[in-house]
Scaffold this active site. Structure first.
Site, PDB file in Angstrom:
ATOM      1  CD  GLU A 172      -2.512  -0.989   2.765  1.00 34.96           C
ATOM      2  OE1 GLU A 172      -2.197  -0.129   3.610  1.00 34.96           O
ATOM      3  OE2 GLU A 172      -3.281  -1.913   2.999  1.00 34.96           O
ATOM      4  CE  LYS A 216       9.103   6.176   7.226  1.00 34.90           C
ATOM      5  NZ  LYS A 216       9.896   7.016   8.066  1.00 34.90           N
ATOM      6  CB  CYS A 257      28.250  24.299  35.123  1.00 32.25           C
ATOM      7  SG  CYS A 257      28.939  22.658  34.927  1.00 32.25           S
ATOM      8  CB  CYS A 272      30.537  21.895  31.555  1.00 29.98           C
ATOM      9  SG  CYS A 272      28.780  22.132  31.257  1.00 29.98           S
ATOM     10  CE1 TYR A 331      -3.324   2.274   9.304  1.00 29.81           C
ATOM     11  CE2 TYR A 331      -3.194   4.312   8.043  1.00 29.81           C
ATOM     12  CZ  TYR A 331      -2.991   3.613   9.207  1.00 29.81           C
ATOM     13  OH  TYR A 331      -2.461   4.247  10.292  1.00 29.81           O
ATOM     14  CE  LYS A 343       5.163   4.992   6.974  1.00 32.66           C
ATOM     15  NZ  LYS A 343       5.157   6.430   7.284  1.00 32.66           N
ATOM     16  CB  CYS A 368      29.004  18.314  32.255  1.00 39.05           C
ATOM     17  SG  CYS A 368      28.775  19.228  33.783  1.00 39.05           S
ATOM     18  CG  ASP A 374       4.180  12.421   5.074  1.00 48.99           C
ATOM     19  OD1 ASP A 374       4.132  12.045   6.261  1.00 48.99           O
ATOM     20  OD2 ASP A 374       5.036  13.217   4.642  1.00 48.99           O
ATOM     21  CB  CYS A 378      25.588  20.827  35.095  1.00 49.46           C
ATOM     22  SG  CYS A 378      25.551  21.513  33.444  1.00 49.46           S
TER      23      CYS A 378
HETATM   24  S1  IVH Z   1      -0.424   0.208   8.721  1.00 50.56           S
HETATM   25  C1  IVH Z   1       0.728  -1.434  13.281  1.00 50.56           C
HETATM   26  N1  IVH Z   1      -0.808   1.355   6.407  1.00 50.56           N
HETATM   27  O1  IVH Z   1       2.510   4.990   8.881  1.00 50.56           O
HETATM   28  C2  IVH Z   1       0.747  -0.212  12.419  1.00 50.56           C
HETATM   29  N2  IVH Z   1       0.144   2.662   8.147  1.00 50.56           N
HETATM   30  O2  IVH Z   1       4.581   3.509  11.203  1.00 50.56           O
HETATM   31  C3  IVH Z   1      -0.110  -0.383  11.203  1.00 50.56           C
HETATM   32  N3  IVH Z   1       0.602   4.971   7.520  1.00 50.56           N
HETATM   33  O3  IVH Z   1       1.574   5.410  12.148  1.00 50.56           O
HETATM   34  C4  IVH Z   1       0.010   0.778  10.306  1.00 50.56           C
HETATM   35  N4  IVH Z   1      -0.149   4.859   5.467  1.00 50.56           N
HETATM   36  O4  IVH Z   1       0.057   6.420  10.486  1.00 50.56           O
HETATM   37  C5  IVH Z   1      -0.355   1.507   7.657  1.00 50.56           C
HETATM   38  N5  IVH Z   1      -1.258   2.234   4.311  1.00 50.56           N
HETATM   39  C6  IVH Z   1      -0.800   2.399   5.560  1.00 50.56           C
HETATM   40  C7  IVH Z   1      -0.294   3.627   6.031  1.00 50.56           C
HETATM   41  C8  IVH Z   1       0.183   3.703   7.332  1.00 50.56           C
HETATM   42  C9  IVH Z   1       0.383   5.633   6.388  1.00 50.56           C
HETATM   43  C10 IVH Z   1       1.240   5.529   8.738  1.00 50.56           C
HETATM   44  C11 IVH Z   1       0.507   5.220  10.007  1.00 50.56           C
HETATM   45  C12 IVH Z   1       1.534   4.664  10.979  1.00 50.56           C
HETATM   46  C13 IVH Z   1       2.815   4.795  10.223  1.00 50.56           C
HETATM   47  C14 IVH Z   1       3.600   3.500  10.280  1.00 50.56           C
END
Ligand code: IVH
Length: 668
Positions: free
Chosen positions: A113, A310, A407, A404, A222, A115, A422, A117, A427
């Site tokens: 899927e 990522k 301090c 430091c 999701y 991700k 330190c 933002d 401090c």
């Molecule tokens: S699944 C157990 N699917 O990405 C966590 N997350 O660290 C299950 N996010 O905090 C998350 N798109 O906010 C999932 N298609 C997607 C997503 C998604 C964005 C975000 C979500 C989560 C972070 C993952």
């Protein structure tokens, strides 16, 4: 209109408006002109005004945003909202795939899927009606932002079935709305949002829902957190079910049978990413079958059945203007690069930690250098390298000081550490950082008491240690910069609320070395009260599974300190809770089972239950189930086709059972 007719017409209008809203905001396929929609909404508003008894919380009129709130309530999530482990390249993905295959074999598929933002939210429905929505918060406790979420048209207020469920998704601001919002803000000379994620989060954290309503937010859901009375077998079926109920799911998801197919999907989207009308920061890869997800289970922080790939960080060049020194809570002195401000991955960067002197030498960083900067994990700015070819000869080398910067005590390098520290316990920099840590989210979680306010209070000598926070008065706070009546009232309330925190929050907040938030929870659970915690010996502590010698020593040393006793007494006198309030652990001695207290590894295929179930049953009987065989393993349970773990257990002379023996003992 009479009540009966009005009620019929109201219901009719609500259904039509919900339908049009769904077509427009979820399907992206409007079927009526805006004017027609507005006319119907006006008619409904009017009818509801004339018949207030017929008003309901899930009416489309409720989306416009009611009166501003005083503050957000905290809510505990039914199931914790975890985050995902990260993969930064093909190798990480292949490692993930190997780990999955080691546990569940070859017969499975992934779902990939986008991700999104934005901001993770949880939505709760009862009998098909939206009743509450919350932010992720620290994963356990979030903030109730129902009123703001209701203004998002893509969130259905009523579902097509009368189910009770929790749904999770990502609220976001589409790119065009973000651009428009910033253009307007620029015109009005307001601060600009750094990126769509911040804009979405900022909009949903407004107390006045009219602001969220004006911001054109959307959501992709999701996942299903919990659902009553519906069997779902796979994540992909879950997504289909969510769409059928009326939710907006992201259409770009894809089932992939192999990690190569996953990598193809990722490569495709790395290129097409700019074409999307919303920001994505990676790809989420999930094992599809829910049974297999269960078998894989979770680590302390995240599920083993999913990973977030990522996209690589954007790298830019800027000038390093100077190196500043900061003293942290534990006295470590950290050099920080001050940079000519530069835009990286959507936000302006002007500082980056250089960690320690060794790293500065290794990268040969000099003041005045042009450097390559990126954001590690797209969050933390980092100096990657120096552009030597751009040196003019004017650059200046850098050496750490001997004293430091706050301090002036001598700095020391502790054994086996690269960092300089330190060690003056008085401090001021350390004290201030300790205060900032105490109020932070995973510690006492006091809203409104951020770094800026703490620094002011400390500078004005209104607080010296954490107990002083509980003595703050209205008169003192109202004198501070940028503090109005309302923020003072909110802050005092937040301080008062924090007194009721469960013991682990306080333990973590005290900043005992080697005690992170997870360890604090274990300690609070085991000892129950601060008093018994303070009497614990190294032996008591080391008897706890998760506690090693370093932590045990550190805890005992901390509580031997007379000043710590005084501090705890002051906190007690202020009414700060000193007991653990979460679920009680069952002591292994109380469990009558051969498995109690044993460290067990499961391997191979089990035929009578999934590995996830086996693990759960063992844990219920007081065992600790780990993933790899070592000297501390007490027992290996080997199903069919067990491989290297079986061999290792044999070589270490560890007791080995087959599945039949295991099932027999479980039944006893
Ligand atoms: S699944 C157990 N699917 O990405 C966590 N997350 O660290 C299950 N996010 O905090 C998350 N798109 O906010 C999932 N298609 C997607 C997503 C998604 C964005 C975000 C979500 C989560 C972070 C993952």
């Amino acid at each position: 209109m009479e009540n009966e007719n009005a009620s019929k017409r109201i219901e009719e209008l609500r259904e039509l408006l919900n339908k049009y809203n769904y077509e427009y905001h979820v399907l992206d396929n409007p079927t009526v002109p805006d004017a027609e929609y507005d006319r119907m909404m006006d008619e409904l508003l009017k009818l509801e005004e004339e018949h207030p008894d017929l008003r309901t919380e899930d009416s489309p009129t409720q989306r416009v945003g009611g009166p501003p709130l005083e503050g957000f309530q905290k809510v505990e999530h039914r199931v914790p909202m975890l985050s995902l482990g990260n993969a930064f390249g093909e190798e990480d993905l292949r490692d993930f795939d190997r780990r999955v295959r080691d546990r569940i074999g070859e017969n499975f598929s992934y779902v990939c899927e986008l991700k999104i933002d934005g901001l993770a939210v949880s939505l709760i429905y009862e009998d098909g009606r939206f009743v509450r929505g919350a932010t992720r918060g620290d994963g356990t406790i979030g903030e109730d932002i129902t009123q703001n979420l209701k203004t998002i048209p893509a969130i259905p207020l009523r579902l097509s079935e009368q189910v009770s469920m929790e749904v999770r998704g990502e609220a976001y601001m589409p790119k065009p709305s973000f651009m428009k919002l910033n253009e307007e803000r620029e015109k009005n000379e307001q601060d600009l949002f750094a990126n769509p994620r911040n804009a979405a989060a900022g909009s949903l954290r407004q107390l006045d829902p009219k602001i969220a309503a004006s911001r054109n937010l959307s959501i992709f859901v999701y996942g299903v957190g919990t659902v009553d009375g519906k069997e779902i077998d796979s994540h992909s079926d879950g997504l289909d079910y969510l769409s059928d109920l009326g939710f907006k799911t992201n259409p770009e998801w894809k089932r992939c049978d192999t990690i190569d197919a996953v990598i193809d999907y990722i490569e495709g989207w790395s290129e097409r990413r700019p074409d999307l009308s919303y920001e994505i920061d990676g790809i989420v890869v999930k094992v599809d079958s829910l049974e297999q997800q269960e078998e894989l289970g979770f680590t302390a922080k995240s599920p083993r059945w999913a990973i977030a790939y990522k996209f690589p960080a954007e790298e830019v060049v800027t000038k390093l203007l100077d190196i500043e020194l900061n003293v942290g809570r534990t006295g470590v002195v950290t050099p920080t690069a001050l940079l000519e401000p530069v835009l990286v991955a959507g936000t302006t960067v002007q500082r980056a930690s250089l960690h320690n002197e060794d790293l500065i030498k290794e990268k040969d960083i000099k003041i005045g250098d042009y450097v390559v900067v990126k954001k590690a994990g797209d969050i933390i700015p980092e100096v990657v390298s120096v552009l030597e070819e751009r040196r003019t000869g004017e650059e200046q080398g850098f050496a750490m000081p001997e004293t430091c910067p706050e301090c002036e005590s001598d700095l020391v390098r502790l054994e086996e550490e690269v960092a300089l520290r330190c060690i003056n316990p008085k401090c001021p920099a350390q004290l201030r950082e300790g205060l900032i840590h105490f109020v932070s989210r995973n510690a006492m979680n006091i809203d409104g008491l951020g770094e800026r306010v703490i620094t002011q209070l400390f500078r004005e000598e209104l607080i010296h240690d954490v107990a002083d926070i509980y003595q703050l008065t209205h008169e003192q706070l109202i004198e501070l910069e940028r503090m109005g009546e309302k923020s003072v009232a909110n802050l005092l309330e937040a301080i008062a609320v924090s007194k009721d925190n469960s013991l682990e929050k306080l333990l973590f907040g005290l900043g005992i070395r080697h005690v992170g938030s997870k360890a604090a929870k274990t300690l609070a659970q085991q000892f129950g009260t601060m008093d018994s915690m303070m009497e614990a010996t190294v032996e008591d502590l080391e008897a706890i599974n998760e506690v090693g010698q370093k932590m045990a020593d550190s805890v005992v040393r901390y509580f031997q300190n007379e000043e710590v006793h005084e501090l705890v007494d002051e906190l007690k006198a202020a009414g700060v809770n000193m007991t653990y309030k979460g679920p009680k652990p069952v002591s292994v001695e109380d469990i009558d089972s051969v498995f109690a207290g044993k460290t067990i590894v499961l391997t191979g295929k089990l035929s009578q239950m999934s590995r996830g179930d086996a693990k759960k049953k063992l844990e219920e009987q007081g065992a600790k189930v780990t993933g790899s065989v070592s000297k501390s393993t007490d027992l290996l349970i080997a199903g069919e086709d067990a491989g290297s773990k079986l061999e290792k257990a044999e070589s270490l002379n560890i007791e080995i059972w087959d599945e039949n023996k295991f099932v027999e003992e479980l039944a006893k």
